[in-house]
Motif scaffolding. Structure first.
Motif, PDB file in Angstrom:
ATOM      1  N   THR A 120      56.035  34.860  40.489  1.00 13.96           N
ATOM      2  CA  THR A 120      54.807  34.325  39.371  1.00 13.96           C
ATOM      3  C   THR A 120      53.470  33.218  39.547  1.00 13.96           C
ATOM      4  O   THR A 120      53.653  32.504  41.550  1.00 13.96           O
ATOM      5  N   CYS A 121      52.288  33.181  39.447  1.00  9.82           N
ATOM      6  CA  CYS A 121      51.270  32.651  39.393  1.00  9.82           C
ATOM      7  C   CYS A 121      51.182  31.412  38.086  1.00  9.82           C
ATOM      8  O   CYS A 121      51.501  31.562  37.501  1.00  9.82           O
ATOM      9  N   GLY A 122      51.745  30.121  38.748  1.00 11.04           N
ATOM     10  CA  GLY A 122      51.087  29.181  37.851  1.00 11.04           C
ATOM     11  C   GLY A 122      49.816  28.016  37.762  1.00 11.04           C
ATOM     12  O   GLY A 122      50.136  26.823  37.353  1.00 11.04           O
ATOM     13  N   PHE A 123      48.453  28.701  38.529  1.00 11.25           N
ATOM     14  CA  PHE A 123      47.296  28.114  38.325  1.00 11.25           C
ATOM     15  C   PHE A 123      47.108  27.147  37.667  1.00 11.25           C
ATOM     16  O   PHE A 123      46.927  26.890  37.162  1.00 11.25           O
ATOM     17  N   VAL A 124      46.262  28.561  37.066  1.00  9.47           N
ATOM     18  CA  VAL A 124      45.204  28.504  35.478  1.00  9.47           C
ATOM     19  C   VAL A 124      45.790  29.681  34.399  1.00  9.47           C
ATOM     20  O   VAL A 124      46.241  30.148  34.297  1.00  9.47           O
ATOM     21  N   GLU A 125      45.245  29.085  32.951  1.00  7.16           N
ATOM     22  CA  GLU A 125      46.188  29.664  32.295  1.00  7.16           C
ATOM     23  C   GLU A 125      46.200  31.333  32.257  1.00  7.16           C
ATOM     24  O   GLU A 125      47.505  31.800  31.736  1.00  7.16           O
ATOM     25  N   GLN A 126      45.177  31.896  32.446  1.00  3.51           N
ATOM     26  CA  GLN A 126      44.754  33.508  32.617  1.00  3.51           C
ATOM     27  C   GLN A 126      46.353  34.046  33.403  1.00  3.51           C
ATOM     28  O   GLN A 126      46.453  35.026  33.149  1.00  3.51           O
ATOM     29  N   ALA A 127      46.339  33.432  34.867  1.00 10.65           N
ATOM     30  CA  ALA A 127      47.185  33.688  35.870  1.00 10.65           C
ATOM     31  C   ALA A 127      48.483  33.068  34.976  1.00 10.65           C
ATOM     32  O   ALA A 127      49.675  33.951  35.349  1.00 10.65           O
ATOM     33  N   LYS A 128      48.944  32.309  34.282  1.00 10.27           N
ATOM     34  CA  LYS A 128      50.416  32.437  33.167  1.00 10.27           C
ATOM     35  C   LYS A 128      50.973  33.363  32.979  1.00 10.27           C
ATOM     36  O   LYS A 128      51.105  34.007  32.870  1.00 10.27           O
TER      37      LYS A 128
END
Length: 465
Positions: A51-59
């Motif tokens: 998973t990616c947790g960088f920004v809201e859309q990525a989450k």
């Protein structure tokens, strides 16, 4: 219950190229632990979503992908045996127990400390054993404050293991230089879950470069959270300058590319090394984030239009045709219309090849999220500023591409389906546009000399010589 020989796993990777390296390390650990890799999640006993947790859309994308994988349970071509869906990566590390409780569709949420024993843990999960997710902690606290006192073996650092299995056969591959970040940018949460900056030893980087060359890789894409810091914890901040020619000399490697340079740390010697070393792409991934000094100070970053333009002038004095990409954030708390105008004027003067534009939003655990509400712009204003700057950079980036008409470029061929397409030296993988070759019969992995004859946005059209 299943037997070891029946266990298969599919890796699904979201986010940046650093995550791609981590996924290939996990794949290496899993194959070494007796798992069989498959590319189709519906044919796997377990699906591992990095998973990616960088920004809201990525989450959001990460959650959606986990839910899609969960929908496949029981549909595998293996007698209907139920699959397990496991979350790993930045979002899993960042939220741990909270993510597990809010997403029961995932059978387990594994943090970075679970990576060394990933095969055993995954085997237990597939066989129905419960995994207790971790409670997230600030990983910056796991290592000494002084960089030279850090020991990478003291913590689990994804992407630092020689056990790596390639998940595709493309002619380029990411190669991790370092992990973590010591900067304290007020908008960014990455250091809290990726930890303090830790460099890989040059011998390990070179060894992996040689292995990748043996796998058919032609271009190495050096990745980290901050490549300009490479070597500071090893006692030599100029280590990258000495490593680049060694990497470029690896048999089979045609091109080395460096990603993510912090502008305020980009020293003259590093500029010269990237711009002039044979086999190294004159490519500068400079994350300016803004140009207004007032906004940058609020971001806990440094710079202004004059210093940034001076840096670009130095780059182009060595390599006039160098590629430059950047990212900017608009609508940051306290950003005035004058600040926005300063940014736009800088972008016009900078002549960047590619510019990513992000509208500011609060991120959990960041300093900026706690700024006074009177500093924060409403969502409609942030959206309007984002659209304005996005429209501007699309025009500017297209103009910069048009300036390249008549230039000669060396194109790494990446696909020959329908048409022959690849990337020139100024184009980084996946996000910087492509070059379509006319009159070429080259194969994937070949380097083709060509003359740029037309453009389509940031993409080039070039005639093979």
């Amino acid at each position: 219950m299943t037997t070891d020989t029946q266990l298969s796993v599919a890796m699904v990777t979201l986010g940046c190229t650093r995550n791609e390296v981590d996924s290939e390390e996990l794949a290496g650990r899993l194959t070494a632990g007796g798992f069989r890799l498959v590319s189709d999640p519906s044919e796997a006993d377990t699906v591992v979503v990095n998973t990616c947790g960088f920004v809201e859309q990525a989450k959001k994308d990460s959650v959606d992908t986990l839910l899609e994988a969960a929908d496949l349970k029981g549909t595998a071509g293996n007698g209907g045996r139920a699959q397990a869906v496991v979350a790993v990566g930045c979002m899993a590390e960042r939220y741990g127990k909270e993510l597990a409780e809010s997403l029961p569709e995932a059978d387990a949420v594994l943090g970075f400390d679970d990576y060394p024993d990933i095969a055993a843990k995954l085997r237990a999960i597939v066989n129905g054993e419960a995994h207790h997710p971790h409670t997230p902690q600030d990983r910056r606290l796991l290592l000494p404050i002084s960089p030279v006192e850090r020991d990478a073996t003291a913590v689990s650092t994804p992407g630092f293991d020689d056990l790596r299995t390639r998940l595709d056969d493309g002619p380029w591959a990411p190669l991790k230089l370092a992990s973590g970040c010591d900067r304290r940018c007020t908008f960014c949460a990455i250091p809290t879950f990726r930890g303090s900056f830790v460099s890989r030893r040059p011998s390990d980087v070179l060894h992996e470069a040689q292995w990748l060359a043996g796998q058919g890789v032609k271009e190495l894409f050096l990745v980290s959270e901050n490549s300009t810091s490479y070597g500071k914890d090893l006692g030599d901040l100029r280590l990258l300058e000495t490593l680049l020619p060694e990497l470029a000399a690896v048999d089979g490697i045609e091109r080395v590319r460096v990603s993510y340079l912090q502008p305020a740390e980009t020293r003259p010697g590093l500029v010269e090394a990237i711009a002039t070393t044979p086999g190294v792409a004159p490519y500068f991934d400079l994350s300016f984030q803004h140009a207004s000094n007032a906004v940058l100070r609020r971001m806990k970053r440094f710079g202004d239009p004059d210093s940034f333009l001076g840096l670009l002038e130095k780059v182009r004095s060595y390599a006039p045709e160098a590629g430059v990409r950047s990212n900017v954030i608009v609508g940051f708390p306290g950003e005035t219309e004058e600040d926005l105008e300063i940014l736009c004027d800088f972008l016009v003067a900078a002549r960047l090849d590619v510019t990513g534009v992000f509208g500011y939003s609060d991120e959990d655990g960041t300093e900026a999220a706690g700024f006074p509400e009177e500093l924060k712009l409403d969502e409609d204003e942030v959206r309007a500023r984002h659209e304005h700057v996005q429209s501007l950079v699309e025009e500017l980036n297209a103009q910069r591409a048009e300036e390249r008409i008549g230039e000669y470029v060396d194109v790494l061929v990446e696909t020959t389906q329908d048409e022959t397409t690849g990337r020139a030296a100024h184009q980084g993988p996946e996000v910087d546009g492509t070059t379509t070759l006319l009159g070429s019969t080259a194969g994937v992995g070949d380097i083709v000399r060509a003359e740029v004859v037309a453009t389509d946005g940031v993409d080039l059209i070039a005639k093979a010589l």
